[in-house]
Design a protein around this motif. Structure first.
Motif, PDB file in Angstrom:
ATOM      1  N   PRO A 273      -1.431  -3.550   4.452  1.00 28.96           N
ATOM      2  CA  PRO A 273      -2.282  -2.362   4.373  1.00 28.96           C
ATOM      3  C   PRO A 273      -3.713  -2.691   4.791  1.00 28.96           C
ATOM      4  O   PRO A 273      -4.232  -3.770   4.481  1.00 28.96           O
ATOM      5  CB  PRO A 273      -2.212  -1.971   2.889  1.00 28.96           C
ATOM      6  CG  PRO A 273      -1.839  -3.229   2.171  1.00 28.96           C
ATOM      7  CD  PRO A 273      -0.971  -3.998   3.116  1.00 28.96           C
ATOM      8  N   VAL A 274      -4.328  -1.796   5.528  1.00 28.68           N
ATOM      9  CA  VAL A 274      -5.726  -1.971   5.937  1.00 28.68           C
ATOM     10  C   VAL A 274      -6.608  -1.389   4.837  1.00 28.68           C
ATOM     11  O   VAL A 274      -6.655  -0.172   4.639  1.00 28.68           O
ATOM     12  CB  VAL A 274      -6.003  -1.267   7.279  1.00 28.68           C
ATOM     13  CG1 VAL A 274      -7.474  -1.424   7.668  1.00 28.68           C
ATOM     14  CG2 VAL A 274      -5.104  -1.836   8.373  1.00 28.68           C
ATOM     15  N   TYR A 292       3.042  -0.304   6.748  1.00 31.20           N
ATOM     16  CA  TYR A 292       2.051   0.641   6.252  1.00 31.20           C
ATOM     17  C   TYR A 292       1.449   1.405   7.424  1.00 31.20           C
ATOM     18  O   TYR A 292       1.422   0.931   8.559  1.00 31.20           O
ATOM     19  CB  TYR A 292       0.942  -0.094   5.491  1.00 31.20           C
ATOM     20  CG  TYR A 292       1.463  -0.936   4.358  1.00 31.20           C
ATOM     21  CD1 TYR A 292       1.618  -0.408   3.086  1.00 31.20           C
ATOM     22  CD2 TYR A 292       1.850  -2.257   4.576  1.00 31.20           C
ATOM     23  CE1 TYR A 292       2.139  -1.177   2.050  1.00 31.20           C
ATOM     24  CE2 TYR A 292       2.364  -3.032   3.548  1.00 31.20           C
ATOM     25  CZ  TYR A 292       2.502  -2.484   2.285  1.00 31.20           C
ATOM     26  OH  TYR A 292       3.026  -3.245   1.274  1.00 31.20           O
ATOM     27  N   THR A 293       0.975   2.601   7.133  1.00 29.11           N
ATOM     28  CA  THR A 293       0.189   3.355   8.100  1.00 29.11           C
ATOM     29  C   THR A 293      -1.166   3.623   7.467  1.00 29.11           C
ATOM     30  O   THR A 293      -1.263   4.228   6.387  1.00 29.11           O
ATOM     31  CB  THR A 293       0.892   4.664   8.515  1.00 29.11           C
ATOM     32  OG1 THR A 293       0.031   5.413   9.371  1.00 29.11           O
ATOM     33  CG2 THR A 293       1.310   5.508   7.327  1.00 29.11           C
ATOM     34  N   SER A 294      -2.212   3.101   8.112  1.00 25.28           N
ATOM     35  CA  SER A 294      -3.574   3.159   7.574  1.00 25.28           C
ATOM     36  C   SER A 294      -4.443   3.944   8.540  1.00 25.28           C
ATOM     37  O   SER A 294      -4.346   3.750   9.760  1.00 25.28           O
ATOM     38  CB  SER A 294      -4.141   1.751   7.400  1.00 25.28           C
ATOM     39  OG  SER A 294      -3.250   0.921   6.665  1.00 25.28           O
ATOM     40  N   ALA A 295      -5.302   4.812   8.029  1.00 26.66           N
ATOM     41  CA  ALA A 295      -5.998   5.740   8.912  1.00 26.66           C
ATOM     42  C   ALA A 295      -7.401   6.081   8.424  1.00 26.66           C
ATOM     43  O   ALA A 295      -7.715   5.978   7.239  1.00 26.66           O
ATOM     44  CB  ALA A 295      -5.190   7.021   9.052  1.00 26.66           C
ATOM     45  N   TYR A 296      -8.204   6.504   9.393  1.00 14.55           N
ATOM     46  CA  TYR A 296      -9.467   7.198   9.137  1.00 14.55           C
ATOM     47  C   TYR A 296      -9.343   8.599   9.711  1.00 14.55           C
ATOM     48  O   TYR A 296      -8.589   8.825  10.671  1.00 14.55           O
ATOM     49  CB  TYR A 296     -10.641   6.481   9.800  1.00 14.55           C
ATOM     50  CG  TYR A 296     -11.004   5.157   9.188  1.00 14.55           C
ATOM     51  CD1 TYR A 296     -11.801   5.094   8.046  1.00 14.55           C
ATOM     52  CD2 TYR A 296     -10.569   3.966   9.752  1.00 14.55           C
ATOM     53  CE1 TYR A 296     -12.147   3.869   7.484  1.00 14.55           C
ATOM     54  CE2 TYR A 296     -10.908   2.739   9.197  1.00 14.55           C
ATOM     55  CZ  TYR A 296     -11.703   2.700   8.058  1.00 14.55           C
ATOM     56  OH  TYR A 296     -12.042   1.493   7.500  1.00 14.55           O
ATOM     57  N   SER A 297     -10.095   9.531   9.150  1.00  9.53           N
ATOM     58  CA  SER A 297      -9.953  10.910   9.608  1.00  9.53           C
ATOM     59  C   SER A 297     -11.292  11.626   9.617  1.00  9.53           C
ATOM     60  O   SER A 297     -12.281  11.168   9.019  1.00  9.53           O
ATOM     61  CB  SER A 297      -8.990  11.674   8.692  1.00  9.53           C
ATOM     62  OG  SER A 297      -9.553  11.831   7.395  1.00  9.53           O
TER      63      SER A 297
END
Length: 502
Positions: A273-274, A292-297
């Motif tokens: 995980p980021v 994992y899927t790590s995101a900014y939005s």
């Protein structure tokens, strides 16, 4: 042999029928509403069930498919929902808070007196505002609706509730559990100590299984209601973020994509995980185990573009083609105008949630076309910051898939390629990534797929946009200005709140 994928979203349920080659045979969309009252954002769970039934019957009718041909179904569900269920698994409330509901502010402050915010975030990866997460919504429920809480035996997420109605069985998957607010990303289990600190029952959340596990089979009662055959397999499915990541870039490490919808985000697939407490990327367990899927939005991506269209149109008929044509007549940098797209407030990558959108660099020489282009560039520059943050924390690929409504604009694709200095891929999957992910889960649940390695091969390239070196160099300088403007607007936002509170 066919499968149905349901994408249970914030605005409605999108259903898609696929054959064994994963070709789309029919699509349907049934809209439902959200009741917004201040921080309270609620939906009627009956609307979800009715939407599933309506869309199912439409798919079968439009494709001349019989119910006997459908072997399995799977759902992608919008996240951070917790429906209180009694001992018979019947809902205790029909109107429930959705992911964006922010009523539980006081409850988060109470929780963080015992568990430091940083420890909680670094354990869960829950990077949205804390009050959005189910553990705090349940604390609110206990405090404000004690009679409901006392009768609550389990809580169900959005897609898990539909699965319950379909099969009579309740469970969840790792991706949806990871948005509960009490899930340990690394240990892949609920943290009972977090539940104890929240003063909640330790067994509220349902059992966790893999997304492709068959949770049960459609009952006679459900079959009559939605139009499918009783005995049809129902896979557990996954959270919308996980299904979209699966459908967009499969289960390959380092792959990133850009979802350019009303809100917009950039996620990356990784084996770890980021996590970063300063910028708080939000993390979900991927559909694929141990990923994992790590995101900014940003909260106002495509909606910023729609906003400028509505403002400029002022009652006139102005479509997006007209908007693009106008913006194309403005040079790179929009004649010095910089736009910050924080029209819906700040996200975790901003210095303050109080940041507001704005134009800067206006002069008497600025034209309408410059304002339009500045909006398109502002969204790209903001999301470039997201890409930069991810690249500093993990390895990412050198090209990015773009999906969502904004991908229809060739000009915007060019702006993204130049700002990101990356190849931008647009494929046939486009806005159906979450549906494709859910369909892949259904295929795996009945043994027709053993893993998800075929997903990238289902993407047919429609357009590949390459960066222009000269424009990229210009945008590097503009990016520096953009970040300074963003910091200034965040500071002003905090100062304005202080003034308002005096």
């Amino acid at each position: 042999m066919k499968v149905i994928a349901y994408d249970l979203g914030t605005g409605g349920v999108k259903a898609s029928l696929y054959n064994e080659k994963m070709e789309t045979l029919a699509k349907s969309f049934v809209e439902y509403s959200t009741n917004y009252v201040g921080r309270l954002h609620e939906q009627n769970i009956e609307d979800w069930w009715n939407g599933v039934a309506t869309s199912t019957r439409k798919l079968l009718a439009d494709s001349s498919t019989s119910a006997d041909e459908v072997r399995a179904v799977a759902l992608s569900g919008h996240s951070l929902v917790s429906i209180p269920l009694d001992t018979n698994n019947s809902p205790l409330e029909m109107h429930v808070p959705i992911w964006s509901d922010g009523r539980a502010v006081d409850e988060t402050q109470e929780f963080f007196k015992s568990i430091p915010y940083e420890e909680w975030y670094m354990t869960t990866g829950n990077g949205f505002p804390p009050e959005c997460y189910p553990v705090f919504k349940l604390m609110w429920l206990k405090k404000h609706k004690r009679e409901i809480y006392d009768k609550t035996c389990k809580v169900a997420g959005s897609k898990d509730y539909i699965n319950l109605l379909l099969t009579g069985n309740l469970c969840t998957d790792y991706s949806y559990a990871s948005g509960s607010g009490v899930y340990d990303l690394r240990k892949q289990m609920y943290r009972k100590d977090f539940l104890r600190v929240a003063n909640l029952k330790e067994d509220l959340f349902p059992q966790i299984v893999e997304s492709h596990s068959i949770v049960g089979y459609i009952t006679d009662e459900a079959a009559k209601f939605i139009g499918l055959k009783s005995g049809t397999a129902v896979a557990c499915g996954g959270v919308d973020n996980g299904c979209m990541a699966l459908g967009a870039v499969g289960a390959e490490e380092k792959k990133i994509y850009l979802s350019l919808g009303s809100s917009s985000w950039v996620p990356v697939n990784s084996r770890k995980p980021v996590l970063d407490f300063k910028t708080k990327p939000y993390v979900f367990a991927h559909i694929e185990k141990d990923m994992y899927t790590s995101a900014y939005s940003i909260f106002a991506g495509g909606s910023s573009y729609r906003w400028i269209k509505d403002v400029i149109s002022d009652g006139n008929t102005r479509d997006y083609e007209w908007l693009n044509a106008q913006a194309a007549m403005s040079p790179v940098g929009a004649n010095g105008v910089i736009f910050n797209p924080s029209l819906a407030g700040g996200t975790t990558q901003d210095r303050s949630v109080n940041i507001k959108g704005g134009f800067i660099g206006l002069t008497l020489g600025v034209k309408q076309k410059d304002l339009i282009r500045a909006v398109m560039e502002g969204v790209a520059l903001n999301l470039k910051y997201s890409v930069d943050l991810l690249s500093q924390q993990t390895e990412i690929s050198d090209e990015i898939l773009i999906c969502g409504g904004g991908s229809k604009s060739d000009l915007w694709l060019s702006i993204f390629a130049d700002v990101f200095n990356m190849k931008i891929r647009k494929t046939n999957v486009d806005q159906d990534a979450a549906s494709l992910g859910a369909a892949a889960i259904a295929m795996r649940s009945i043994g027709l797929w053993q893993d998800y390695h075929l997903i990238p091969h289902l993407h047919k390239l429609e357009k590949l946009t390459l960066p222009d070196k000269e424009n990229t160099e210009k945008y590097k300088k503009i990016q520096k200005k953009f970040l300074k403007v963003a910091d200034m607007l965040a500071q002003l936002g905090d100062e304005f709140v202080e003034i308002d509170n005096q």
